[in-house]
Design an enzyme around this catalytic site. Structure first.
Site, PDB file in Angstrom:
ATOM      1  N   ASP A  99      -6.412   9.815   9.135  1.00  0.00           N
ATOM      2  CA  ASP A  99      -4.732   9.173   9.629  1.00  0.00           C
ATOM      3  C   ASP A  99      -4.725   9.856  11.025  1.00  0.00           C
ATOM      4  O   ASP A  99      -4.709  10.988  11.292  1.00  0.00           O
ATOM      5  CB  ASP A  99      -3.696   9.660   8.728  1.00  0.00           C
ATOM      6  CG  ASP A  99      -3.844   8.851   7.246  1.00  0.00           C
ATOM      7  OD1 ASP A  99      -4.243   7.494   7.349  1.00  0.00           O
ATOM      8  OD2 ASP A  99      -4.188   9.453   6.329  1.00  0.00           O
ATOM      9  N   TYR A 120     -11.250  -4.084   2.594  1.00  0.00           N
ATOM     10  CA  TYR A 120     -10.426  -3.516   3.727  1.00  0.00           C
ATOM     11  C   TYR A 120     -11.244  -3.198   5.163  1.00  0.00           C
ATOM     12  O   TYR A 120     -11.955  -2.418   4.993  1.00  0.00           O
ATOM     13  CB  TYR A 120      -9.612  -2.420   3.478  1.00  0.00           C
ATOM     14  CG  TYR A 120      -8.556  -1.841   4.326  1.00  0.00           C
ATOM     15  CD1 TYR A 120      -8.787  -1.619   5.491  1.00  0.00           C
ATOM     16  CD2 TYR A 120      -7.360  -1.380   3.766  1.00  0.00           C
ATOM     17  CE1 TYR A 120      -7.615  -0.880   6.753  1.00  0.00           C
ATOM     18  CE2 TYR A 120      -6.346  -0.651   4.751  1.00  0.00           C
ATOM     19  CZ  TYR A 120      -6.515  -0.943   5.844  1.00  0.00           C
ATOM     20  OH  TYR A 120      -5.560  -0.310   6.736  1.00  0.00           O
ATOM     21  N   GLU A 151       0.759  -1.134  -0.279  1.00  0.00           N
ATOM     22  CA  GLU A 151      -0.048   0.050   0.299  1.00  0.00           C
ATOM     23  C   GLU A 151       0.899   1.312  -0.061  1.00  0.00           C
ATOM     24  O   GLU A 151       1.655   1.444   0.942  1.00  0.00           O
ATOM     25  CB  GLU A 151      -0.886  -0.001   1.421  1.00  0.00           C
ATOM     26  CG  GLU A 151      -2.179  -0.679   1.180  1.00  0.00           C
ATOM     27  CD  GLU A 151      -3.152  -0.466   2.257  1.00  0.00           C
ATOM     28  OE1 GLU A 151      -3.016   0.473   2.884  1.00  0.00           O
ATOM     29  OE2 GLU A 151      -4.016  -1.322   2.481  1.00  0.00           O
TER      30      GLU A 151
END
Length: 263
Positions: A60, A175, A49
């Site tokens: 994030d 995911y 990734e």
């Protein structure tokens, strides 16, 4: 069949779990991040990734945010990230590469141009965290038409009503975000993750890979054992951010990969 599809088919045939490693393109500089990237497959990484630096990375945590800022401060751009992929492909034609980031840089480049350039460079899939399924016509569907997997995130708050919408145009793998909140914020717990993975797998034949909150070989083993594999990002990026030599970073990656593969 994309490289991602081929990789997961091969792992399934071998009865192995996947280990996916995340690094930020251009962190701490282009040369170092390319050196790390080139070393990942030999360290046991099944899928790479590659983070696309962005000024407002809302999903994030501090570790990844700082990595993106270091990369941007060093002059990393979307073009340089695509060039990294092209350089990697000169010596590795098989390891899948997923570009992970936010829609703004792609939109600014132009979707058609980006997809054409990404395909030429050797990108296999995209994770774009700020494009929900309701916006599939923006990038998801064009990406699939261009031969790229579009990987969608499911979370602990993705209930049974929402899940089919999330899965409908997803390809490559799903995911599963193991914790609520930002990357690197808390530890994933297999007892909580396992039932959620099983629920998703009842709704799709795609592999389900778990990310967020995995930072030790033991955690990688535990989480991979209840899924088709795991993703580690912050724990690797933290080593890079600390200025560790590339060999030490790759040794850390190898230990994490060994954990996942022993599941």
């Amino acid at each position: 069949m994309t490289r991602i599809d081929a990789k997961f088919a091969a792992l399934k045939a071998e009865g192995k779990r996947a280990f996916v490693a995340y690094i930020m393109a251009g962190d701490p500089d282009l040369e170092t991040s390319l050196e790390v990237m080139k070393g990942l497959p030999a360290a046991g990484v099944d899928v790479i990734e590659l983070g696309l630096p962005f000024t407002d990375p809302m999903a994030d945590g501090p570790t990844i945010q700082l990595a993106g800022q270091r990369a941007l401060d060093g002059g990393q751009t979307l073009q340089k990230t695509l060039d990294m992929v092209g350089e990697f492909r000169k010596t590795d034609a098989t390891t899948p590469i997923v570009m992970m980031g936010y829609y703004n840089p792609i939109y600014n480049r132009g979707v058609d141009k980006f997809l054409a350039d990404a395909k030429i460079a050797g990108v296999d899939g995209l994770i774009v965290v700020d494009l929900p399924p309701e916006e599939d016509s923006e990038l998801c569907l064009p990406a699939r038409e261009a031969g790229l997997n579009f990987i969608r995130l499911a979370t602990p708050t993705t209930d049974d009503k929402r899940l089919p919408k999330v899965l409908q145009n997803t390809s490559g793998f799903v995911y599963y975000v193991s914790v609520t909140g930002i990357t690197g914020s808390q530890a994933a717990q297999a007892a909580e993750v396992g039932p959620e993975v099983a629920r998703i797998k009842r709704a799709t034949e795609l592999p389900v890979i778990v990310g967020f909150g995995i930072n030790t070989p033991e955690a990688a083993q535990t989480i991979a054992s209840v899924a088709d594999g795991c993703v580690v990002g912050s724990a690797i990026v933290k080593e890079i951010g600390a200025g560790k030599p590339v060999a030490e970073v790759l040794a850390k990656v190898a230990a994490l990969a060994a954990g996942a593969h022993s599941a």
